[in-house]
Write a protein that holds these residues in place. Sequence first.
Motif, PDB file in Angstrom:
ATOM      1  N   ALA A 131       7.954  36.652  46.211  1.00  0.00           N
ATOM      2  CA  ALA A 131       7.578  37.383  45.824  1.00  0.00           C
ATOM      3  C   ALA A 131       7.648  38.846  45.763  1.00  0.00           C
ATOM      4  O   ALA A 131       7.662  39.756  44.786  1.00  0.00           O
ATOM      5  CB  ALA A 131       5.302  37.488  45.498  1.00  0.00           C
TER       6      ALA A 131
ATOM      7  N   SER B 103       4.120  42.494  37.307  1.00  0.00           N
ATOM      8  CA  SER B 103       3.372  41.086  37.238  1.00  0.00           C
ATOM      9  C   SER B 103       4.254  40.938  38.171  1.00  0.00           C
ATOM     10  O   SER B 103       3.306  40.403  39.089  1.00  0.00           O
ATOM     11  CB  SER B 103       4.877  40.823  36.100  1.00  0.00           C
ATOM     12  OG  SER B 103       4.024  39.360  35.856  1.00  0.00           O
ATOM     13  N   SER B 104       4.998  41.357  38.795  1.00  0.00           N
ATOM     14  CA  SER B 104       5.715  40.366  40.480  1.00  0.00           C
ATOM     15  C   SER B 104       4.452  41.194  41.404  1.00  0.00           C
ATOM     16  O   SER B 104       4.361  40.261  42.388  1.00  0.00           O
ATOM     17  CB  SER B 104       7.397  40.637  40.601  1.00  0.00           C
ATOM     18  OG  SER B 104       7.229  42.234  40.258  1.00  0.00           O
ATOM     19  N   TYR B 105       4.530  42.293  41.326  1.00  0.00           N
ATOM     20  CA  TYR B 105       3.833  42.244  42.021  1.00  0.00           C
ATOM     21  C   TYR B 105       2.470  41.767  41.934  1.00  0.00           C
ATOM     22  O   TYR B 105       1.596  41.695  43.141  1.00  0.00           O
ATOM     23  CB  TYR B 105       2.732  44.569  42.060  1.00  0.00           C
ATOM     24  CG  TYR B 105       2.732  45.123  43.574  1.00  0.00           C
ATOM     25  CD1 TYR B 105       2.572  45.101  44.634  1.00  0.00           C
ATOM     26  CD2 TYR B 105       1.026  45.422  42.894  1.00  0.00           C
ATOM     27  CE1 TYR B 105       2.258  45.058  45.492  1.00  0.00           C
ATOM     28  CE2 TYR B 105       0.073  45.584  44.076  1.00  0.00           C
ATOM     29  CZ  TYR B 105       0.660  45.231  45.444  1.00  0.00           C
ATOM     30  OH  TYR B 105       0.585  45.997  46.079  1.00  0.00           O
ATOM     31  N   SER B 106       1.669  41.987  41.062  1.00  0.00           N
ATOM     32  CA  SER B 106       0.647  41.134  40.874  1.00  0.00           C
ATOM     33  C   SER B 106       0.353  39.291  41.367  1.00  0.00           C
ATOM     34  O   SER B 106      -0.303  39.646  42.260  1.00  0.00           O
ATOM     35  CB  SER B 106      -0.025  40.983  39.506  1.00  0.00           C
ATOM     36  OG  SER B 106      -1.003  40.177  39.281  1.00  0.00           O
ATOM     37  N   THR B 107       1.142  39.320  41.738  1.00  0.00           N
ATOM     38  CA  THR B 107       1.965  38.613  42.053  1.00  0.00           C
ATOM     39  C   THR B 107       1.179  38.309  43.669  1.00  0.00           C
ATOM     40  O   THR B 107       1.400  37.222  44.413  1.00  0.00           O
ATOM     41  CB  THR B 107       2.788  36.692  42.177  1.00  0.00           C
ATOM     42  OG1 THR B 107       2.701  37.250  40.243  1.00  0.00           O
ATOM     43  CG2 THR B 107       3.287  35.992  42.516  1.00  0.00           C
ATOM     44  N   LEU B 108       2.781  38.885  44.053  1.00  0.00           N
ATOM     45  CA  LEU B 108       2.284  39.699  45.158  1.00  0.00           C
ATOM     46  C   LEU B 108       1.449  40.086  45.375  1.00  0.00           C
ATOM     47  O   LEU B 108       1.549  39.525  47.654  1.00  0.00           O
ATOM     48  CB  LEU B 108       3.583  40.824  46.012  1.00  0.00           C
ATOM     49  CG  LEU B 108       4.186  41.580  47.705  1.00  0.00           C
ATOM     50  CD1 LEU B 108       4.305  40.534  48.067  1.00  0.00           C
ATOM     51  CD2 LEU B 108       4.452  42.364  46.735  1.00  0.00           C
TER      52      LEU B 108
ATOM     53  N   GLU C  28      11.767  39.165  44.724  1.00  0.00           N
ATOM     54  CA  GLU C  28      11.544  39.594  43.004  1.00  0.00           C
ATOM     55  C   GLU C  28      11.104  41.387  42.849  1.00  0.00           C
ATOM     56  O   GLU C  28      11.430  41.769  41.718  1.00  0.00           O
ATOM     57  CB  GLU C  28      10.358  39.001  42.412  1.00  0.00           C
ATOM     58  CG  GLU C  28      10.273  38.647  40.923  1.00  0.00           C
ATOM     59  CD  GLU C  28       9.540  37.131  40.366  1.00  0.00           C
ATOM     60  OE1 GLU C  28       9.967  36.471  39.722  1.00  0.00           O
ATOM     61  OE2 GLU C  28       8.212  37.914  40.571  1.00  0.00           O
TER      62      GLU C  28
ATOM     63  N   SER D 256      -1.534  39.043  44.793  1.00  0.00           N
ATOM     64  CA  SER D 256      -2.284  37.902  44.861  1.00  0.00           C
ATOM     65  C   SER D 256      -2.182  37.021  45.936  1.00  0.00           C
ATOM     66  O   SER D 256      -2.969  36.388  46.965  1.00  0.00           O
ATOM     67  CB  SER D 256      -2.454  36.613  43.618  1.00  0.00           C
ATOM     68  OG  SER D 256      -2.760  37.639  42.244  1.00  0.00           O
ATOM     69  N   ASN D 257      -0.935  36.720  46.317  1.00  0.00           N
ATOM     70  CA  ASN D 257      -0.026  35.840  47.618  1.00  0.00           C
ATOM     71  C   ASN D 257      -0.534  36.381  48.871  1.00  0.00           C
ATOM     72  O   ASN D 257      -0.739  35.652  49.627  1.00  0.00           O
ATOM     73  CB  ASN D 257       1.694  36.166  47.285  1.00  0.00           C
ATOM     74  CG  ASN D 257       2.050  34.765  45.918  1.00  0.00           C
ATOM     75  OD1 ASN D 257       0.840  34.166  45.736  1.00  0.00           O
ATOM     76  ND2 ASN D 257       2.939  35.064  46.312  1.00  0.00           N
TER      77      ASN D 257
ATOM     78  N   LYS E 185       5.289  31.973  50.195  1.00  0.00           N
ATOM     79  CA  LYS E 185       5.211  32.825  48.990  1.00  0.00           C
ATOM     80  C   LYS E 185       5.102  34.582  48.538  1.00  0.00           C
ATOM     81  O   LYS E 185       6.178  34.775  48.037  1.00  0.00           O
ATOM     82  CB  LYS E 185       4.577  33.023  48.774  1.00  0.00           C
ATOM     83  CG  LYS E 185       4.297  30.548  47.940  1.00  0.00           C
ATOM     84  CD  LYS E 185       3.577  30.000  47.358  1.00  0.00           C
ATOM     85  CE  LYS E 185       1.213  30.006  47.786  1.00  0.00           C
ATOM     86  NZ  LYS E 185       0.631  29.543  47.120  1.00  0.00           N
TER      87      LYS E 185
END
Length: 209
Positions: A179, A129-134, A182, A136-137, A175
């Motif tokens: 990310a 999940s944290s990679y997905s955010t990373l 995290e 996207s950012n 961001k």
Amino acid sequence: MVLSFVLSGCNTGPTPEEEIYETLEEVVNLETSFKEQQNPLVELEKKEKELYDQIISLGMKEFDKIVALSEEALAIVEERETRLNEENASIEASKEKFNLVKDYIANLEDEKLSEDANQLIELMENRYSSYSTLYSNYLEAIGHDKKLYTMFQSEDLTLEQLEEQIKNINESYEKVIAANEEFNNFTEQYNESKLAFYENAGLEVVYKD
């Protein structure tokens, strides 16, 4: 990075613990491409930063040079995007394989070991999940980079427009940094939890460099 381990002294028929081990180590192998993108991405970022510094040191009398350098920087940004997408594909493949672990956990007879395995799953899902955010950012930041180098190719570019775009870029990378931190934290926790699971399951493993 997710750590890789080698199992020694396997039985003839795989136990649920060994099936979990095999799957988790296949997950590591599927993230090989992810690992391979790290250093090239860092080098590309350095090259792009050098080009950016050259561009902003030039005056409008050297507009042709600004355009040439901007095009070179754009090519680097596009290569970064390509490598980022390869990195993401590697993570997605490992995620698909990791989901198989849930099937093997149901076959574990030891309740404590089952709890350890479920904790392992929770940590890895948080990592994904944290990679997905990373991801996207980082894609968002790359989009801002592309816009910046396109703007540099316009003779009508104003200082206000440039400052606004640089502000957008800086906010985007803030961001990305958050990310990434995290993601690294969850990776570290997962590695520790995975090793603890192997030890509690009685699996004789050694770290593979």
